[in-house]
Design a protein around this motif. Structure first.
Motif, PDB file in Angstrom:
ATOM      1  N   VAL A 212      12.220 -18.764  -8.074  1.00 62.01           N
ATOM      2  CA  VAL A 212      10.947 -18.953  -8.767  1.00 62.01           C
ATOM      3  C   VAL A 212      10.762 -20.418  -9.158  1.00 62.01           C
ATOM      4  O   VAL A 212       9.666 -20.964  -9.064  1.00 62.01           O
ATOM      5  CB  VAL A 212      10.881 -18.066 -10.026  1.00 62.01           C
ATOM      6  CG1 VAL A 212       9.561 -18.272 -10.768  1.00 62.01           C
ATOM      7  CG2 VAL A 212      11.066 -16.602  -9.656  1.00 62.01           C
ATOM      8  N   ARG A 213      11.863 -21.061  -9.563  1.00 63.70           N
ATOM      9  CA  ARG A 213      11.803 -22.449 -10.014  1.00 63.70           C
ATOM     10  C   ARG A 213      13.196 -23.058  -9.966  1.00 63.70           C
ATOM     11  O   ARG A 213      14.201 -22.343  -9.997  1.00 63.70           O
ATOM     12  CB  ARG A 213      11.274 -22.521 -11.455  1.00 63.70           C
ATOM     13  CG  ARG A 213      12.247 -21.978 -12.476  1.00 63.70           C
ATOM     14  CD  ARG A 213      11.658 -21.794 -13.830  1.00 63.70           C
ATOM     15  NE  ARG A 213      10.719 -20.677 -13.871  1.00 63.70           N
ATOM     16  CZ  ARG A 213      11.082 -19.393 -13.886  1.00 63.70           C
ATOM     17  NH1 ARG A 213      12.357 -19.065 -13.795  1.00 63.70           N
ATOM     18  NH2 ARG A 213      10.191 -18.435 -13.949  1.00 63.70           N
ATOM     19  N   HIS A 214      13.245 -24.389  -9.908  1.00 58.13           N
ATOM     20  CA  HIS A 214      14.474 -25.145 -10.113  1.00 58.13           C
ATOM     21  C   HIS A 214      14.278 -25.975 -11.380  1.00 58.13           C
ATOM     22  O   HIS A 214      13.372 -26.797 -11.455  1.00 58.13           O
ATOM     23  CB  HIS A 214      14.776 -26.055  -8.922  1.00 58.13           C
ATOM     24  CG  HIS A 214      15.306 -25.324  -7.732  1.00 58.13           C
ATOM     25  ND1 HIS A 214      15.737 -25.961  -6.595  1.00 58.13           N
ATOM     26  CD2 HIS A 214      15.492 -23.993  -7.508  1.00 58.13           C
ATOM     27  CE1 HIS A 214      16.156 -25.068  -5.712  1.00 58.13           C
ATOM     28  NE2 HIS A 214      16.006 -23.872  -6.247  1.00 58.13           N
ATOM     29  N   TYR A 215      15.127 -25.758 -12.375  1.00 59.25           N
ATOM     30  CA  TYR A 215      14.987 -26.418 -13.666  1.00 59.25           C
ATOM     31  C   TYR A 215      15.506 -27.852 -13.631  1.00 59.25           C
ATOM     32  O   TYR A 215      16.532 -28.141 -13.012  1.00 59.25           O
ATOM     33  CB  TYR A 215      15.793 -25.680 -14.739  1.00 59.25           C
ATOM     34  CG  TYR A 215      15.352 -24.271 -14.981  1.00 59.25           C
ATOM     35  CD1 TYR A 215      14.463 -23.957 -16.006  1.00 59.25           C
ATOM     36  CD2 TYR A 215      15.834 -23.242 -14.187  1.00 59.25           C
ATOM     37  CE1 TYR A 215      14.057 -22.656 -16.228  1.00 59.25           C
ATOM     38  CE2 TYR A 215      15.438 -21.932 -14.393  1.00 59.25           C
ATOM     39  CZ  TYR A 215      14.549 -21.643 -15.411  1.00 59.25           C
ATOM     40  OH  TYR A 215      14.158 -20.355 -15.617  1.00 59.25           O
ATOM     41  N   THR A 216      14.822 -28.722 -14.348  1.00 60.48           N
ATOM     42  CA  THR A 216      15.409 -30.014 -14.679  1.00 60.48           C
ATOM     43  C   THR A 216      16.345 -29.783 -15.867  1.00 60.48           C
ATOM     44  O   THR A 216      16.274 -28.749 -16.556  1.00 60.48           O
ATOM     45  CB  THR A 216      14.344 -31.041 -15.071  1.00 60.48           C
ATOM     46  OG1 THR A 216      13.706 -30.613 -16.290  1.00 60.48           O
ATOM     47  CG2 THR A 216      13.297 -31.202 -13.967  1.00 60.48           C
TER      48      THR A 216
END
Length: 247
Positions: free
Chosen positions: A166-170
């Motif tokens: 869904v997403r790649h976090y910083t």
């Protein structure tokens, strides 16, 4: 320990740097926690076969969603009947298996000393509910350990986009999310990217000696490369987070 666990214990030094790093961290956290009580209870969220907690001196509960058709089946995510039967036969520290979605958790509050969740949160649309429910099941003074792709360097976009991420976090994003529900949060970087890491990810289940040698060489070099990378956003593959609940 079962014969399977002994075999895995012997071969862990040959496994990927990410797996070795995660096991080293979890074993340290368990040892630190176990100084106050004999055996701690750990909830392994999204663990499936969970190689990260094999042989760890703790009572492990595995929690995962059922494996569905489509993307989850293609990527081998979630539980199947065969996986559950295999786990019961091969693992000695598994005390329970829960089949449910952590964002809809029915587990009692403060029922575990710790939670581990390895490369899972990037798959979860309702990430805040996921973290909120993890925090709820951890006893005061307990901890969560999780890893996820490093969004400061690895973007989930373009032709190599993972359809189930869904997403790649910083680092900043992951810290901000965890600080909503935990009192002490540390997020760092881990595992050098590059050709040697790619080599190390190749399976050792082959009779091709050249392929095996290349995989082992990749692991050895990548382990050396990955030292002292915890503050390096550029060129690292993972974020590693440890967060504590207030006692």
């Amino acid at each position: 320990m079962t014969s399977y666990e002994w075999f895995r214990w012997i071969t862990f030094p040959l496994m990927t740097v990410h797996l070795q790093t995660v096991r080293q961290h979890i074993k340290y956290l368990v040892k630190k926690s176990s100084s106050f009580q004999k055996t701690i209870k750990i909830l392994d969220v999204g663990g499936r076969k969970s190689p990260y907690t094999i042989g760890v001196p703790a009572n492990i509960t595995l929690l995962d969603v059922p494996q569905e058709s489509g993307v989850k089946a293609d990527l081998q995510l979630g539980f199947t009947t065969s996986i559950l039967e295999t786990i019961k036969k091969k693992r000695s520290n598994i005390t329970d298996v829960v089949i449910e979605d952590m964002t809809k958790s029915t587990l009692p509050d403060a029922s575990y000393d710790a939670v581990v969740s390895i490369e899972v949160i990037e798959h979860v649309p309702e990430d805040e509910m996921f973290i909120k429910n993890i925090a709820k099941v951890i006893k005061p003074g307990g901890w969560v350990y999780l890893t996820t792709p490093n969004g400061d360097f690895i973007k989930n976009e373009g032709p190599n986009k993972n359809p189930d991420h869904v997403r790649h976090y910083t680092k900043a994003q992951l810290e901000a999310l965890l600080k909503k529900y935990f009192d002490q949060v540390t997020v760092s970087y881990a595992v050098k990217t590059g050709k040697y890491r790619v080599w190390s990810l190749k399976s050792l289940k082959t009779k091709n000696i050249i392929s095996i040698t290349k995989t082992l060489l990749g692991t050895l070099v990548n382990k050396y490369q990955s030292k002292a990378m915890k503050n390096q956003a550029h060129g690292t593959a993972h974020l590693v987070a440890i967060a504590y609940r207030k006692k």
